[in-house]
Design an enzyme around this catalytic site. Structure first.
Site, mmCIF file in Angstrom:
data_model
loop_
_atom_site.group_PDB
_atom_site.id
_atom_site.type_symbol
_atom_site.label_atom_id
_atom_site.label_comp_id
_atom_site.label_asym_id
_atom_site.label_seq_id
_atom_site.Cartn_x
_atom_site.Cartn_y
_atom_site.Cartn_z
ATOM 1 N N ASP A 74 -2.695 -1.514 9.837
ATOM 2 C CA ASP A 74 -2.343 -1.612 8.274
ATOM 3 C C ASP A 74 -3.045 -2.845 8.146
ATOM 4 O O ASP A 74 -3.316 -3.203 6.678
ATOM 5 C CB ASP A 74 -1.201 -1.085 7.867
ATOM 6 C CG ASP A 74 -0.412 -0.087 7.759
ATOM 7 O OD1 ASP A 74 -1.473 0.871 8.518
ATOM 8 O OD2 ASP A 74 0.375 0.392 7.317
ATOM 9 N N LYS A 97 1.082 -1.142 0.083
ATOM 10 C CA LYS A 97 -0.226 -0.423 0.425
ATOM 11 C C LYS A 97 0.851 1.166 -0.149
ATOM 12 O O LYS A 97 1.880 1.438 0.866
ATOM 13 C CB LYS A 97 -0.852 0.241 1.073
ATOM 14 C CG LYS A 97 -0.540 0.133 2.315
ATOM 15 C CD LYS A 97 -0.393 0.915 2.919
ATOM 16 C CE LYS A 97 1.186 1.467 4.632
ATOM 17 N NZ LYS A 97 1.658 3.137 4.432
#
Ligand code: C5P
Length: 316
Positions: free
Chosen positions: A142, A11
């Site tokens: 995350d 990401k």
């Protein structure tokens, strides 16, 4: 089935704002997270030894509890002990590491997310995506995002997700110095020391900032898929502490900007830097120019793109 192969994307953060201190010691954040098409591959294979065995060729990847993938397997075994004891046995996890380590790209988190998804399939647990994301939050801030991927506003520690219109296909150049690693706890702690006086102290103030982001320029640009406007709205508070401490990262960012990136930003706690481009050709040219100008054997560059899938699974 006795084995699954998971594709686990990295990401980047299109936006990362630190709002304040939370009672649990973490920071309250408001972020826009985005998966990219740079992926690790993880095989989970049933074994009968009852052990978790982790394999990875990359020298910097720990093969113990320090690895989120290992902790993900421990968590699943602990939660579903009956099934584990009677049916499942242990698991062999093999990681093909393509995402740079300690780079601000959620490389460890996405491997952990892949193990959760893989064991859910391998043991036929039937957990839904929200149930997997709840387990994921115990592994790291995350990890819940990594399960579903795409484009999402993330708040709280980063684990409260509000998916928005997915972006797709925007070319980016990603860069990281092999010999620079940034500790995420160090980055947040240093930010607290230097900027903690400016923190928003009350939950009502946090809500106001979240609403402002929701109705602000970045989210509108994402909804219109307007890459020029997205590029102008990129933001990351952690740049304020990481760039002064690592001048080479600042220089890399400047180099992207000087060679025509339409937007450039450090991802997460760094030190990786990404540059948004108009086209694949521009991205290839930018990669070449930056490599030539900085001329450093430790600098790794990739041309990749913004992509929407989270963890993808196939039967082995
Ligand atoms: O959740 P995760 O393990 O990825 O966080 C790593 C470290 O980053 C935490 O130990 C904390 O120091 C910092 N962090 C934070 N606030 C967040 C997320 C991470 O202070 N919302």
């Amino acid at each position: 089935m006795s084995a699954y192969l998971l594709t686990a994307p990295a990401k980047i953060n299109l936006y990362l704002e630190i709002l304040g201190d939370r009672p649990d010691g973490f920071h309250e954040l408001v972020m826009v997270m985005q998966t990219i098409d740079l992926c690790d591959r993880i095989e989970v294979r049933q074994n009968r030894s009852g052990e978790i065995n982790l394999y990875c060729q990359h020298p910097e990847v720990p093969l113990t509890e320090n690895n989120i993938a290992y902790r993900a397997a421990q968590l699943m075994m602990g939660q579903f002990a009956d099934i584990y004891g009677e049916i499942a046995g242990g698991v062999d996890i093999t990681i093909e590491k393509n995402i740079p380590v300690a780079a601000g790209l959620a490389g460890g988190s996405t491997d952990g997310a892949a193990v959760l998804v893989g064991l859910n399939l391998l043991w036929d647990l039937g957990l839904t995506q929200p149930e997997l994301q709840e387990l994921a939050a115990a592994l790291g801030s995350d990890v819940p995002f990594c399960i579903g991927g795409g484009t999402a506003i993330a708040t709280g520690r980063g684990e409260i997700l509000d998916p928005i219109t997915d972006l797709d296909g925007i070319p980016i150049v990603l860069a990281k110095y092999r010999n620079i690693a940034v500790s995420t706890p160090w980055a947040y702690q240093t930010y607290r020391e230097q900027f903690g006086n400016g923190y928003i102290r009350d939950a009502a103030g946090w809500q106001t900032r979240m609403k402002q982001l929701h109705s602000g320029g970045l989210i509108q640009a994402i909804q219109k898929q307007d890459r020029q406007a997205i590029a102008k709205e990129l933001y990351n508070d952690l740049e304020k502490v990481v760039l002064p401490a690592f001048p080479k990262v600042q220089q890399l960012r400047d180099c992207f900007a000087n060679h025509g990136a339409i937007g450039t930003m450090m991802s997460g706690s760094g030190p990786s830097v990404f540059a948004i481009c108009e086209s694949r050709d521009q991205a290839e040219a930018l990669k070449h120019q930056v490599a030539q100008e900085l001329n450093d054997a430790d600098l790794e560059l990739w041309v990749t793109q913004i992509a929407s899938p989270g963890i993808q699974a196939e039967i082995r």
